[in-house]
Design an enzyme around this catalytic site. Structure first.
Site, short mmCIF file in Angstrom:
data_model
loop_
_atom_site.label_atom_id
_atom_site.label_comp_id
_atom_site.label_asym_id
_atom_site.label_seq_id
_atom_site.Cartn_x
_atom_site.Cartn_y
_atom_site.Cartn_z
N ASP A 186 6.68 -3.58 7.35
CA ASP A 186 6.68 -2.57 5.97
C ASP A 186 5.53 -2.22 5.87
O ASP A 186 3.96 -2.29 6.55
CB ASP A 186 6.35 -3.31 5.35
CG ASP A 186 6.29 -2.49 3.72
OD1 ASP A 186 6.29 -0.93 3.87
OD2 ASP A 186 6.41 -2.74 2.68
N HIS A 191 -0.43 1.17 3.13
CA HIS A 191 -1.57 0.02 2.39
C HIS A 191 -3.05 -0.18 3.53
O HIS A 191 -3.04 -0.92 3.61
CB HIS A 191 -0.43 -1.05 2.92
CG HIS A 191 0.55 -0.89 2.20
ND1 HIS A 191 0.54 -1.24 0.57
CD2 HIS A 191 2.13 -0.73 2.47
CE1 HIS A 191 1.70 -1.26 -0.40
NE2 HIS A 191 2.67 -0.80 1.18
N ILE A 206 -3.69 -0.44 -0.70
CA ILE A 206 -3.26 -1.10 -1.90
C ILE A 206 -2.85 -2.64 -0.43
O ILE A 206 -2.13 -1.86 0.27
CB ILE A 206 -2.51 -0.64 -3.19
CG1 ILE A 206 -1.49 -0.54 -2.35
CG2 ILE A 206 -3.62 0.13 -4.18
CD1 ILE A 206 -0.63 0.51 -3.43
N GLY A 209 3.48 -5.25 -2.79
CA GLY A 209 3.31 -5.94 -3.77
C GLY A 209 3.89 -7.55 -2.89
O GLY A 209 4.10 -8.48 -3.73
#
Length: 419
Positions: A186, A191, A206, A209
């Site tokens: 990913d 991120h 961040i 998830g």
């Protein structure tokens, strides 16, 4: 949005291969540690296992819908809302995979469109079906197109039980967690790239998830499956709030048969980041005694519980305390520096209430008190001065500090009852 047209979309199958090395990198990315998780990190371990949530890697590769007819994509408004994974047996230690993607439905949620896609993964060589995933992708601002609000094929979340958790595990992420996790496929710059994160509305990059989900998966496996991934059957999560790399994740768990309900919070903020989650296991096995320190202490060892029971009995004698306090106070009870239990004093609603766990029905705490179990007992008995405890860091308060001064009458009543 045209759900009927979207459901006719049949993209080409996606192919993905992984080795033991790839599986190990993924395990490190979701916080696996040599001390407790060697079977996920050492290829020569007698019981080397691939974490079941690693299937999100081929799933993400296959879940490309930018060219899907009937869906007007705007990547700047896309959020990963929920995730469901079901495996049909332990994952191979190495494999060549083939994954099919199908659009299940596009739901009209008013504030946006919820795109449901099912991903089915097979062993490319044997044809064996390995797993099924459902991605729930939310596009903000794309609702009100007259579509269905629900779908019978949607894998739905389940509310967590309204009682204190049976087990709690806590683990700090590293500031480099997202950089490591993205090595499993990913590569979204959100991120890792500070400028891209700001363009997307975040102050800083961040955590993925799905990385947070991987942490929660490990916590549940450790607490209720003796860290044996072969007991994993399925998981469902909702991503409620972002995590910043370096924050501490706290997973609270409730066992009901072979299903373990859970939610994950950020310790530093108290925000729930994974909500209404559950994991289905083939069977439940409690963690080994040596790992008890990672779990909630047995309730008999939480000394504060007796005090809150006494507060509940004393509350009816404190006339007007709800009108005086007008707030909700949560006590985060610690033991050896780790969270062991929450207790809530709801002195805002009705005649007031005292109970284990955090505020019910989505209510928010006005004050959160963080205190060691033994120190709370001393405070309640008058053996430890609250001001001194606050000044020396033995008692920490988040939110409205002044609210605690309004509790003096209630606490005095406790001491009179010789707690």
């Amino acid at each position: 949005m045209d759900p009927s047209l979207a459901k006719t979309y049949k993209p080409e199958d996606a192919f993905f291969s992984y080795t033991q090395r790839d599986a190990i990198i993924y395990a490190l990315g979701v916080g696996a540690e040599v001390k407790d998780d060697l079977r996920f990190l050492y290829e020569n371990h007698d019981d080397f296992q691939v974490l079941p949530t690693y299937v999100v890697a081929p799933g993400l590769l296959a879940n490309s819908m930018t060219s899907c007819p009937g869906i007007e994509f705007d990547l700047s408004r896309i959020l990963h809302g929920e995730q469901y994974i079901e495996v049909y047996g332990p994952l191979p230690v190495e494999a060549d995979l083939r994954t099919e993607c199908r659009i299940v439905d596009v739901l009209d949620k008013g504030s946006g469109a919820l795109i449901l896609s099912n991903l089915t993964t097979y062993d490319k060589n044997s044809g064996k079906k390995l797993c099924m995933q459902q991605f729930a992708t939310f596009q903000v601002g794309s609702g009100k197109f007259g579509g269905n609000k629900t779908c019978p094929d949607e894998k739905k979340c389940v509310p967590i039980p309204e009682r204190a958790p049976d087990a709690v595990m806590e683990q700090k992420t590293t500031v480099d967690q997202a950089a490591l996790y993205r090595m499993s496929g990913d590569l979204n710059p959100l991120h890792i790239d500070p400028m891209f994160a700001k363009m997307s509305g975040f102050k800083q990059p961040i955590l993925h998830g799905l990385c947070t989900m991987g942490f929660a998966t490990r916590h549940v496996l450790k607490a209720f499956a003796n860290n044996d991934a072969s007991k994993f059957k399925a998981i469902k999560v909702r991503f409620s709030s972002p995590v910043i790399p370096g924050q501490t994740l706290v997973t609270e768990m409730w066992q009901e048969g072979n299903r373990v309900h859970f939610q994950t919070k950020v310790k530093e903020t108290g925000k729930v980041v994974v909500s209404n989650g559950y994991m289905d296991l083939t069977s439940v096995t409690a963690a080994a005694p040596s790992k008890q320190s990672d779990k909630t202490l047995p309730k008999s060892l939480v000394k504060s519980e007796a005090i809150f029971e006494q507060i509940a009995r004393e509350l009816p004698n404190q006339k007007g305390v709800v009108q005086k306090v007008k707030g909700i106070i949560v006590y985060d009870i610690m033991k050896n520096g780790k969270h062991v239990e929450y207790f809530t004093l709801d002195l805002k609603n009705g005649n007031g209430a005292v109970y284990k766990g955090e505020p019910k029905n989505g209510a928010k705490a006005n004050s959160t008190v963080i205190v060691d179990d033994d120190d709370f007992v001393k405070l309640s008995a008058g053996e430890l001065n609250s001001t001194k405890a606050y000044m020396t860091g033995k008692l920490k308060v988040k939110g409205n500090v002044m609210l605690l001064q309004k509790l003096q009458g209630l606490m005095a009543g406790l001491r009179k009852s010789k707690l």
